[in-house]
Scaffold this motif. Structure first.
Motif, PDB file in Angstrom:
ATOM      1  N   ALA A 143      90.996 121.427  39.316  1.00 53.06           N
ATOM      2  CA  ALA A 143      92.052 121.346  39.958  1.00 53.06           C
ATOM      3  C   ALA A 143      92.275 120.232  41.018  1.00 53.06           C
ATOM      4  N   PHE A 144      91.322 119.397  41.077  1.00 49.76           N
ATOM      5  CA  PHE A 144      91.295 118.526  42.163  1.00 49.76           C
ATOM      6  C   PHE A 144      91.441 117.058  41.446  1.00 49.76           C
ATOM      7  N   GLN A 145      91.681 116.897  40.111  1.00 52.35           N
ATOM      8  CA  GLN A 145      92.116 115.808  39.595  1.00 52.35           C
ATOM      9  C   GLN A 145      92.677 115.809  38.104  1.00 52.35           C
ATOM     10  N   GLY A 231      78.151 125.681  44.051  1.00 54.89           N
ATOM     11  CA  GLY A 231      77.432 124.989  43.563  1.00 54.89           C
ATOM     12  C   GLY A 231      77.447 123.455  44.338  1.00 54.89           C
ATOM     13  N   PHE A 232      76.327 123.128  44.823  1.00 53.97           N
ATOM     14  CA  PHE A 232      76.271 121.541  45.603  1.00 53.97           C
ATOM     15  C   PHE A 232      76.674 120.566  44.867  1.00 53.97           C
ATOM     16  N   LYS A 233      76.356 120.589  43.675  1.00 51.21           N
ATOM     17  CA  LYS A 233      76.867 119.352  42.998  1.00 51.21           C
ATOM     18  C   LYS A 233      78.420 119.246  42.761  1.00 51.21           C
ATOM     19  N   ASN A 234      78.950 120.716  42.457  1.00 50.39           N
ATOM     20  CA  ASN A 234      80.304 120.719  42.468  1.00 50.39           C
ATOM     21  C   ASN A 234      81.056 120.540  43.786  1.00 50.39           C
ATOM     22  N   ARG A 235      80.618 120.863  44.859  1.00 53.33           N
ATOM     23  CA  ARG A 235      81.256 120.395  46.051  1.00 53.33           C
ATOM     24  C   ARG A 235      81.021 118.946  46.478  1.00 53.33           C
ATOM     25  N   MET A 236      80.110 118.442  45.909  1.00 53.79           N
ATOM     26  CA  MET A 236      79.992 117.167  46.191  1.00 53.79           C
ATOM     27  C   MET A 236      81.062 116.045  45.394  1.00 53.79           C
ATOM     28  N   LEU A 237      81.146 116.638  43.983  1.00 49.03           N
ATOM     29  CA  LEU A 237      82.102 116.018  43.381  1.00 49.03           C
ATOM     30  C   LEU A 237      83.473 116.197  43.566  1.00 49.03           C
ATOM     31  N   ALA A 238      84.043 117.146  44.063  1.00 49.03           N
ATOM     32  CA  ALA A 238      85.262 117.511  44.477  1.00 49.03           C
ATOM     33  C   ALA A 238      85.440 116.810  45.853  1.00 49.03           C
ATOM     34  N   GLY A 239      84.337 116.776  46.773  1.00 47.65           N
ATOM     35  CA  GLY A 239      84.780 115.928  47.911  1.00 47.65           C
ATOM     36  C   GLY A 239      84.880 114.553  47.797  1.00 47.65           C
ATOM     37  N   SER A 240      84.076 114.030  46.849  1.00 46.04           N
ATOM     38  CA  SER A 240      83.968 112.508  46.654  1.00 46.04           C
ATOM     39  C   SER A 240      85.349 112.006  45.947  1.00 46.04           C
ATOM     40  N   ILE A 241      85.866 112.642  45.150  1.00 48.83           N
ATOM     41  CA  ILE A 241      87.215 112.253  44.364  1.00 48.83           C
ATOM     42  C   ILE A 241      88.101 111.816  45.545  1.00 48.83           C
ATOM     43  N   ARG A 242      88.379 112.280  46.711  1.00 47.79           N
ATOM     44  CA  ARG A 242      89.288 112.072  47.666  1.00 47.79           C
ATOM     45  C   ARG A 242      89.291 110.523  47.825  1.00 47.79           C
ATOM     46  N   PHE A 243      87.992 109.947  47.952  1.00 48.19           N
ATOM     47  CA  PHE A 243      87.823 108.758  48.473  1.00 48.19           C
ATOM     48  C   PHE A 243      87.957 107.612  47.237  1.00 48.19           C
ATOM     49  N   MET A 244      88.251 108.095  46.047  1.00 49.48           N
ATOM     50  CA  MET A 244      88.284 107.226  44.850  1.00 49.48           C
ATOM     51  C   MET A 244      89.664 106.981  44.309  1.00 49.48           C
ATOM     52  N   PRO A 245      90.148 105.886  43.854  1.00 43.79           N
ATOM     53  CA  PRO A 245      91.545 105.719  43.294  1.00 43.79           C
ATOM     54  C   PRO A 245      91.941 106.500  42.259  1.00 43.79           C
ATOM     55  N   ARG A 246      93.023 107.034  41.948  1.00 47.85           N
ATOM     56  CA  ARG A 246      93.284 108.323  40.897  1.00 47.85           C
ATOM     57  C   ARG A 246      93.063 107.724  39.833  1.00 47.85           C
ATOM     58  N   LYS A 247      93.271 106.425  39.485  1.00 46.14           N
ATOM     59  CA  LYS A 247      93.204 105.734  38.029  1.00 46.14           C
ATOM     60  C   LYS A 247      91.563 105.677  37.713  1.00 46.14           C
TER      61      LYS A 247
END
Length: 260
Positions: A143-145, A231-247
């Protein structure tokens, strides 16, 4: 949570099956919804025998228009008051958009979006009137990307997340908690249906259904979070996406979706 009635869609397998056991084990009555009546009847017998609860069975195919209304009418005609709604039913489809079957994608939208919305509306209105209730909508870290190679599936889960967060805000003052469960790759029959077993995503490690359900159940009991990411890994990945360019995010998703 004691002496509740829980309606679970997609109850015959995967996450829905384990939710059925988890709530029944805790002493809750359950309303089991899925396409396979034989599996549901067997499950209902097992749950009633093991946990001394009442299990109702409703055979329904949520890919069919009007199925949600039929479910609601069957529940109300039996004077069942649903305290907790678990919108778990859903499926995905792997492949490049121009090559996948539009019929399957329309069915996916019907199940993942339309049926979930209808059931939330029907049972949510009753919960609002009673000033009490919980709805858990099963979304995904998808849902996050955006999701190349599973474009429609990712889009449906973005809808589920957005709807859930909005309803959580609207209904909080009415005593109704709405949550989106966003698991990452999980070992269920879903990956077989979506043809994902050969993807890099599933080869990089998955959570078990038990782990996902346990985390969701715990968070539901605490009644604090509108978005549950097991899951810790899933939470980290979902959070990090906010700071990356969508492309860039889209390109990364494409890479992990590709088959090995």
């Amino acid at each position: 949570m004691k002496n509740k009635t829980v309606l679970i869609t997609g109850a015959s397998s995967g996450i829905g099956l384990h939710f059925s056991h988890k709530f029944a084990q805790a002493g809750h009555n359950v309303v089991l919804v899925a396409r396979s009546e034989d599996k549901l009847l067997s499950l209902a017998t097992e749950l009633e025998g093991n946990y001394n609860i009442k299990a109702h069975v409703i055979k329904a195919d949520l890919a069919e228009m009007g199925a949600s209304r039929v479910i609601y009418e069957q529940v109300t005609s039996n004077d069942i008051e649903v305290d907790i709604l678990i919108n778990n039913a859903g499926f995905g489809l792997f492949g490049e958009f121009e090559q996948t079957e539009i019929e399957k994608e329309v069915e996916m939208i019907q199940v993942n979006i339309t049926a979930l919305t209808e059931l939330s509306k029907y049972f949510g209105k009753e919960m609002v009137n009673r000033k009490n209730g919980q709805i858990l909508n099963v979304a995904s870290t998808a849902a996050f990307q955006p999701g190349p190679l599973m474009a429609v599936y990712y889009a449906t889960k973005a809808y589920v997340l957005s709807l859930s967060e909005a309803l959580a805000n609207e209904w909080e003052e009415h005593g109704v908690q709405v949550m989106a469960l966003c698991p990452g790759a999980t070992k269920t029959g879903f990956s077989d249906t979506a043809q994902l077993q050969e993807s890099k995503l599933f080869q990089s490690g998955v959570m078990t259904v038990e782990e996902v359900v346990e985390e969701a159940y715990k968070q539901m009991a605490h009644q604090k979070k509108a978005v549950i990411i097991p899951g810790f890994k899933n939470r980290m990945l979902a959070g990090s996406i906010r700071f990356m360019p969508r492309k860039m995010v889209t390109k990364i998703v494409r890479k992990v979706q590709e088959r090995i």
